[in-house]
Structure formats: C-alpha cells, structure tokens
Design an enzyme around this catalytic site. Structure first.
Site, PDB file in Angstrom:
ATOM      1  N   HIS A  89       7.114   2.048   2.645  1.00 42.04           N
ATOM      2  CA  HIS A  89       5.534   2.141   2.510  1.00 42.04           C
ATOM      3  C   HIS A  89       5.202   0.271   3.079  1.00 42.04           C
ATOM      4  O   HIS A  89       3.922   0.453   3.650  1.00 42.04           O
ATOM      5  CB  HIS A  89       4.372   1.702   0.861  1.00 42.04           C
ATOM      6  N   HIS A 115       3.263  -9.180   2.622  1.00 43.74           N
ATOM      7  CA  HIS A 115       3.649  -7.166   2.568  1.00 43.74           C
ATOM      8  C   HIS A 115       2.402  -7.325   4.180  1.00 43.74           C
ATOM      9  O   HIS A 115       1.025  -7.601   3.665  1.00 43.74           O
ATOM     10  CB  HIS A 115       3.467  -6.001   1.983  1.00 43.74           C
ATOM     11  N   HIS A 117       0.263  -4.215   6.464  1.00 47.33           N
ATOM     12  CA  HIS A 117      -0.974  -3.159   6.829  1.00 47.33           C
ATOM     13  C   HIS A 117      -1.177  -2.276   8.424  1.00 47.33           C
ATOM     14  O   HIS A 117      -1.273  -3.502   8.833  1.00 47.33           O
ATOM     15  CB  HIS A 117      -1.995  -2.312   5.938  1.00 47.33           C
ATOM     16  N   THR A 202      -2.148   0.487  -3.545  1.00 45.90           N
ATOM     17  CA  THR A 202      -1.109   1.775  -3.405  1.00 45.90           C
ATOM     18  C   THR A 202      -0.845   1.753  -4.788  1.00 45.90           C
ATOM     19  O   THR A 202      -1.353   1.208  -5.669  1.00 45.90           O
ATOM     20  CB  THR A 202       0.491   0.485  -3.225  1.00 45.90           C
TER      21      THR A 202
END
Ligand SMILES: [Zn+2]
Length: 250
Positions: A89, A115, A117, A202
């Site tokens: 993901h 993380h 995106h 998420t």
C-alpha cells in the site's frame, strides 16, 4: 463434448477466480483500485466500517477556517532509518523509539514510521501535490499524530534517494538501506502547520488522529514520483473526505 467444454471452462475460470480472490483477500484485502478500492473499503472487512461511517475522516481539502496561535512543534529526530518496507500500500520506514515530536507545552510523541503517497492525499486550498509524506507518531497513551509534508513537482529530492535506491518492488518485502535515511532531510526548515482532527487514511480508518500539515512544500521530481507509482502499481492516495463540523486551525 462441444456442450461440455464451456461448462468445464466455466468451472475452471470460477475456480481460478475464487482462488485469486482468496489470495488477494489474504495478502491485499484492500487497495486503491479494483473491487476493494477506497469507496468499498468498508465492504472488505466489518472492522473497516469507519471508512464509510466516520465523520472525521482524512484526507481532506485543507482550507483553514480559524486563525489561532498554534503551539510550536519541536522535533528531536536523532535516529536514522535503516530499512524500507513495501507493504503493498506504501513504502514505509520503521523507527524504533528515539525520535520525538513535542507540541509546545503539551504531549511528547514518538516517531513510529514514515511513509509516502503519490499523488498527495490531502490537498491545500484545492491544490494537489506530486507526493506527500506521513510521519506517524504516537504518545504514551496511544494517541496518534501525523505530520504531513507536501512535495511539489520540481527538482529531485536528495533526501529521498537512500529510500528510492533500495525500494522493494514486490509487496511484503523489506530491504536494508545502504545509506541510512535521515527523516530531517525531507522536512522543510519552517514547521509552520495547519491543524485538524482526522483519521488513518487507510483501513481501518480509525478516528482520533491529530493532523499537522506543514505549510511549506519541498520538491520531488517526476521520475521519483513515477518510481513510487511503479512500486505501488498505480497511485496510492485515498480521495479527500468531507470536512463536516471540524475546525481547521491555522
Ligand atoms: Zn499515509
């Protein structure tokens, strides 16, 4: 025989389809496209109900509504990341305790992971960015705070290079970094931010997450954004959610 063949083929197709669904339910469970894309996350698992029912979901289109004197953020990020995970993901760097974020006069949060995106999840006054980093923190009571940083289309971002060089292409893989990752290297000098209450972006989309979005974007190159899209097999951003009754503080 001619009549049996389609039946046999149908059976084989049904079998392989259910086998692949079972595999994806176990390994993937939800995603950004296909049957369990963001508008259907709540159908992927009963524990994902908040993705549909929540009233304080993230990301949002950030339009500050209230000017207040927000407390300053103080970062003490001494520890560097040593591995990078492709969890299917996102690309994620885990951190053990040692990197702290303090909200002046308030709680101390410990950096858990960083993380990415692409494109950005939050938008700023309607503007989408090529990349967004989420610095996920937790305090001693389990409260979560996400520091969001935007990267606009421009020069290659050197701070990302140690991660991008080692980024695993396959979901479920972790790679050791040749050069350690300094989380400070992908942060702007100014920590001026906009604050809102939100959720995980998420599944399970839990709420009660504190969001601090930095106002100053850095840059990322088209090639760097493309490399993340390739590893994710497409974009990995949840669309913006309704703001509803939330104040967005500037
Ligand atoms: Zn995120």
């Amino acid at each position: 025989m001619k009549k049996l063949l389609p039946v046999a083929l149908g059976f084989l197709l049904a079998f392989s389809l259910s086998a692949s669904l079972a595999f994806s339910a176990e390994e993937q469970h939800w995603g950004y496209s296909g049957a369990y894309s963001p508008e259907n996350w709540h159908k992927a698992d009963p524990s994902f109900a908040m993705c549909k029912e929540g009233k304080n979901q993230a990301p949002i289109n950030i339009e500050p509504r209230y000017d207040v004197a927000l407390p300053a953020l103080e970062l003490r990020y001494g520890r560097k990341g040593e591995t990078v995970l492709n969890n299917g993901h996102t690309i994620q760097v885990p951190f053990s305790n040692g990197n702290s974020l303090t909200v002046a006069g308030g709680a101390v949060y410990s950096l858990q992971q960083v993380h990415f995106h692409t494109p950005s999840e939050n938008t700023l006054a309607g503007r989408s960015f090529l990349l967004e980093a989420h610095f996920v923190h937790q305090d001693e009571n389990g409260n979560m705070l996400v520091l969001a940083v935007f990267y606009k289309d421009g020069e290659k971002n050197p701070g990302l290079e140690p991660l991008w060089a080692a980024m695993p292409q396959a979901a479920g893989r972790t790679a050791k970094l040749t050069e350690k990752f300094d989380p400070m290297s992908i942060l702007p000098a100014s920590l001026d931010y906009i604050y809102f209450n939100g959720s995980l972006t998420t599944p399970p989309c839990w709420e009660g997450v504190r969001w601090c979005a930095l106002k100053t974007p850095l840059t990322v190159s088209q090639d760097q954004a493309q490399a993340l899209r390739n590893a994710m097999k497409g974009p990995n951003n949840r669309p913006v959610q309704p703001v509803n009754a939330r104040p967005v503080l500037n």
